[in-house]
Design an enzyme around this catalytic site. Sequence first.
Site, PDB file in Angstrom:
ATOM      1  N   TYR A  95      44.996  40.080  47.903  1.00  0.00           N
ATOM      2  CA  TYR A  95      43.575  40.236  47.594  1.00  0.00           C
ATOM      3  C   TYR A  95      43.079  41.598  48.057  1.00  0.00           C
ATOM      4  CZ  TYR A  95      42.318  39.237  52.520  1.00  0.00           C
ATOM      5  OH  TYR A  95      42.183  39.276  53.888  1.00  0.00           O
ATOM      6  N   CYS A  96      41.996  42.056  47.416  1.00  0.00           N
ATOM      7  CA  CYS A  96      41.272  43.247  47.860  1.00  0.00           C
ATOM      8  C   CYS A  96      39.798  42.870  47.942  1.00  0.00           C
ATOM      9  CB  CYS A  96      41.544  44.448  46.949  1.00  0.00           C
ATOM     10  SG  CYS A  96      41.140  44.198  45.209  1.00  0.00           S
ATOM     11  N   TRP A  97      38.889  43.799  47.700  1.00  0.00           N
ATOM     12  CA  TRP A  97      37.473  43.489  47.879  1.00  0.00           C
ATOM     13  C   TRP A  97      36.962  42.498  46.839  1.00  0.00           C
ATOM     14  CZ3 TRP A  97      33.607  42.829  50.803  1.00  0.00           C
ATOM     15  CH2 TRP A  97      32.295  42.861  50.336  1.00  0.00           C
TER      16      TRP A  97
END
Length: 354
Positions: A95-97
């Site tokens: 995941y990222c932002w």
Amino acid sequence: MSVTHRPPVRVADRHAFDTLIDARSPAEFALDHIPGAINCPVLDDDERRIVGTIYKQQGAFEARRVGGAMVAANLARHLRERFADRPAHWKPLVYCWRGGLRSGSMVTWLRLVGWDAQQLAGGYKSFRHHVLAQIEALSPQLKLQVLCGATGSAKTRILAQLAARGEQVLDLEDCASHKGSLLGALPGIAQPSQKRFETRIASVLESLDVSRTLYVEGESARIGRLSVPLPLVARMRAAPCVEVVATPEARLAYLLRDYAYLGDDREALASRLGMLKELQGKETVQRWQAWARTGDLPHLFAELMALHYDPHYERSQARHFQAWPARLRVDAPDLSDQGIAAAADAVRSAVGGV
């Protein structure tokens, strides 16, 4: 090599994966992250800043060109180092932002290698929504018993003994890395961000059996600089209370053990006491500061109890906790390790009889 498509994964499904990878920058990770995640940034803090500046000054294409080279270099390093020993059947969730380019680029390369990598739908932002929703949904369901007691009654240690006996405990001070009072900052340990604090609380709540009693200390709405989530505050205010009643002598002896480290930085202690001048008056606080600077903690703590903490204690409890008049009382004449263990047993017995 073809890349098999995988649909995005929901937050609730994150436990089905071998490794949870946070592809954001180290600063974003430090602010808050999904519990158990490892940080493998595709852009570090400086690179993220550089790409953002290029985007504003030169446009999206140039930002993607420069950023793409940085991402490729970082992904290559992770493949050589962090992921070098992962087996062919490894199944990571990334995941990222917001579940966009950063996590997407990592997932693409991990799948090209042959791993069944998947992407968290909505990224950290979806997890943040999940945390707030869990606190709001679970707080009203909690079967709380609020542990109260004047300053120095060893409430946190009693909570730990209750946990050791198999009881469910929510230690808000541990989540906040702070003891809750004016002098409650822990030496060498910074408080987490508000988001991290709420993530820690949600992680505890998710692990609970809501049909069983949950013990929590009778905190104020703020612990240090952090705010206890409002749904949890509301549930605490309506819950039944158990008051630990200890003698001033036992409390003072406990405080001198539990806060002994305050004598290690006497000037810092004196400075914090200066915040009480408006409440206690200049002359009184100057006397306390003099004791702090000479390391005379017995006199300092005794007067803090008598003049500052105790006068406000019962009035604040009655104002904050609706069930205060009907509270259970547990005597704790001894706050040694053995006495604290006995107090925990007495609390269990008292609550079990309700």
